[in-house]
Write a protein that holds these residues in place. Structure first.
Motif, mmCIF file in Angstrom:
data_model
loop_
_atom_site.group_PDB
_atom_site.id
_atom_site.type_symbol
_atom_site.label_atom_id
_atom_site.label_comp_id
_atom_site.label_asym_id
_atom_site.label_seq_id
_atom_site.Cartn_x
_atom_site.Cartn_y
_atom_site.Cartn_z
ATOM 1 N N UNK A 195 0.832 -1.214 0.000
ATOM 2 C CA UNK A 195 0.000 0.000 0.000
ATOM 3 C C UNK A 195 0.863 1.260 0.000
ATOM 4 N N UNK A 196 1.864 1.263 -0.835
ATOM 5 C CA UNK A 196 2.824 2.366 -0.864
ATOM 6 C C UNK A 196 3.056 2.828 -2.299
ATOM 7 N N UNK A 197 3.140 4.143 -2.450
ATOM 8 C CA UNK A 197 3.474 4.752 -3.728
ATOM 9 C C UNK A 197 4.805 5.473 -3.576
ATOM 10 N N UNK A 198 5.600 5.439 -4.622
ATOM 11 C CA UNK A 198 6.928 6.036 -4.585
ATOM 12 C C UNK A 198 7.069 7.101 -5.668
ATOM 13 N N UNK A 199 7.922 8.055 -5.391
ATOM 14 C CA UNK A 199 8.314 9.027 -6.403
ATOM 15 C C UNK A 199 9.833 9.103 -6.397
ATOM 16 N N UNK A 200 10.434 8.512 -7.416
ATOM 17 C CA UNK A 200 11.875 8.568 -7.566
ATOM 18 C C UNK A 200 12.225 9.843 -8.320
ATOM 19 N N UNK A 201 13.019 10.691 -7.696
ATOM 20 C CA UNK A 201 13.359 11.981 -8.279
ATOM 21 C C UNK A 201 14.845 12.029 -8.558
ATOM 22 N N UNK A 202 15.206 12.125 -9.821
ATOM 23 C CA UNK A 202 16.603 12.191 -10.242
ATOM 24 C C UNK A 202 16.890 13.544 -10.893
ATOM 25 N N UNK A 203 18.173 13.854 -11.018
ATOM 26 C CA UNK A 203 18.606 15.105 -11.649
ATOM 27 C C UNK A 203 17.860 16.296 -11.071
ATOM 28 N N UNK A 204 17.810 16.352 -9.765
ATOM 29 C CA UNK A 204 17.035 17.396 -9.101
ATOM 30 C C UNK A 204 17.620 18.781 -9.357
ATOM 31 N N UNK A 205 16.710 19.750 -9.449
ATOM 32 C CA UNK A 205 17.071 21.141 -9.711
ATOM 33 C C UNK A 205 16.576 22.013 -8.555
ATOM 34 N N UNK A 206 17.181 23.162 -8.343
ATOM 35 C CA UNK A 206 16.692 24.046 -7.269
ATOM 36 C C UNK A 206 15.213 24.375 -7.417
ATOM 37 N N UNK A 207 14.724 24.456 -8.639
ATOM 38 C CA UNK A 207 13.303 24.759 -8.847
ATOM 39 C C UNK A 207 12.376 23.602 -8.467
ATOM 40 N N UNK A 208 12.931 22.452 -8.121
ATOM 41 C CA UNK A 208 12.122 21.343 -7.606
ATOM 42 C C UNK A 208 11.845 21.506 -6.112
ATOM 43 N N UNK A 209 12.458 22.501 -5.489
ATOM 44 C CA UNK A 209 12.234 22.741 -4.065
ATOM 45 C C UNK A 209 10.774 23.069 -3.802
ATOM 46 N N UNK A 210 10.153 22.309 -2.901
ATOM 47 C CA UNK A 210 8.729 22.471 -2.608
ATOM 48 C C UNK A 210 8.331 21.499 -1.510
ATOM 49 N N UNK A 211 7.117 21.682 -1.021
ATOM 50 C CA UNK A 211 6.493 20.650 -0.196
ATOM 51 C C UNK A 211 5.770 19.703 -1.154
ATOM 52 N N UNK A 212 6.063 18.420 -1.016
ATOM 53 C CA UNK A 212 5.469 17.417 -1.895
ATOM 54 C C UNK A 212 4.340 16.705 -1.165
ATOM 55 N N UNK A 213 3.203 16.616 -1.829
ATOM 56 C CA UNK A 213 2.014 16.003 -1.251
ATOM 57 C C UNK A 213 1.612 14.762 -2.034
ATOM 58 N N UNK A 214 1.207 13.760 -1.314
ATOM 59 C CA UNK A 214 0.634 12.551 -1.890
ATOM 60 C C UNK A 214 -0.883 12.692 -1.848
ATOM 61 N N UNK A 215 -1.556 12.146 -2.860
ATOM 62 C CA UNK A 215 -3.009 12.237 -2.919
ATOM 63 C C UNK A 215 -3.592 10.954 -3.496
ATOM 64 N N UNK A 216 -4.840 10.683 -3.136
ATOM 65 C CA UNK A 216 -5.532 9.498 -3.617
ATOM 66 C C UNK A 216 -6.918 9.858 -4.114
ATOM 67 N N UNK A 217 -7.345 9.179 -5.158
ATOM 68 C CA UNK A 217 -8.667 9.445 -5.728
ATOM 69 C C UNK A 217 -9.122 8.227 -6.518
ATOM 70 N N UNK A 218 -10.424 7.997 -6.574
ATOM 71 C CA UNK A 218 -10.887 6.867 -7.384
ATOM 72 C C UNK A 218 -10.523 7.001 -8.864
ATOM 73 N N UNK A 219 -10.355 8.248 -9.334
ATOM 74 C CA UNK A 219 -10.067 8.466 -10.741
ATOM 75 C C UNK A 219 -8.640 8.970 -10.963
ATOM 76 N N UNK A 220 -8.007 8.498 -12.022
ATOM 77 C CA UNK A 220 -6.670 8.941 -12.406
ATOM 78 C C UNK A 220 -6.801 10.285 -13.127
ATOM 79 N N UNK A 221 -6.231 11.325 -12.551
ATOM 80 C CA UNK A 221 -6.323 12.653 -13.164
ATOM 81 C C UNK A 221 -5.253 13.557 -12.585
#
Length: 120
Positions: free
Chosen positions: A77-103
């Motif tokens: 029951x886990x989702x991953x986000x592999x982030x490579x070649x990170x840039x300063x503009x990727x700086x942020x708070x990252x949120x996970x979300x769930x929904x019955x529909x893919x969008x």
């Protein structure tokens, strides 16, 4: 009700990598599409990536295509986000979300977020 808990954020130098995790719990959480979003200071929350319940379909925002990879392990029951070649503009708070529909927006359930900081 679905509960989501993100982990894996931190400080990394530009060009480095991080892997975020999102543990889901609750009713039928493995049958939901899952997404990652991010919000930088002074900016609106934006779409990063999403994955269907089966893992067979993925979506990516233009700014992360080719650098980030979303995946899921329904046994854990886990989702991953592999982030490579990170840039300063990727700086942020990252949120996970769930929904019955893919969008790319308007997800039903949200986690509390994890901070990612990329130094130049």
């Amino acid at each position: 009700q679905v509960q989501l808990v993100e982990s894996g954020g931190g400080l990394v130098q530009a060009g480095g990598s991080l892997r975020l995790s999102c543990a889901a719990s609750g009713r039928a959480s493995s049958s939901y599409a899952m997404g990652w979003f991010r919000q930088a200071p002074g900016k609106e929350r934006g779409f990063v990536a999403a994955i269907s319940w089966s893992g067979g379909v993925t979506l990516y925002g233009d700014s992360v295509k080719g650098r980030f990879t979303i995946s899921r392990d329904n046994d854990k029951n886990t989702v991953y986000l592999q982030m490579n070649s990170l840039k300063p503009e990727d700086t942020a708070v990252y949120y996970c979300a769930a929904d019955p529909r893919l969008r790319q927006g308007l997800y039903e359930y949200w986690g509390q977020g994890t901070q990612v900081t990329v130094s130049s």
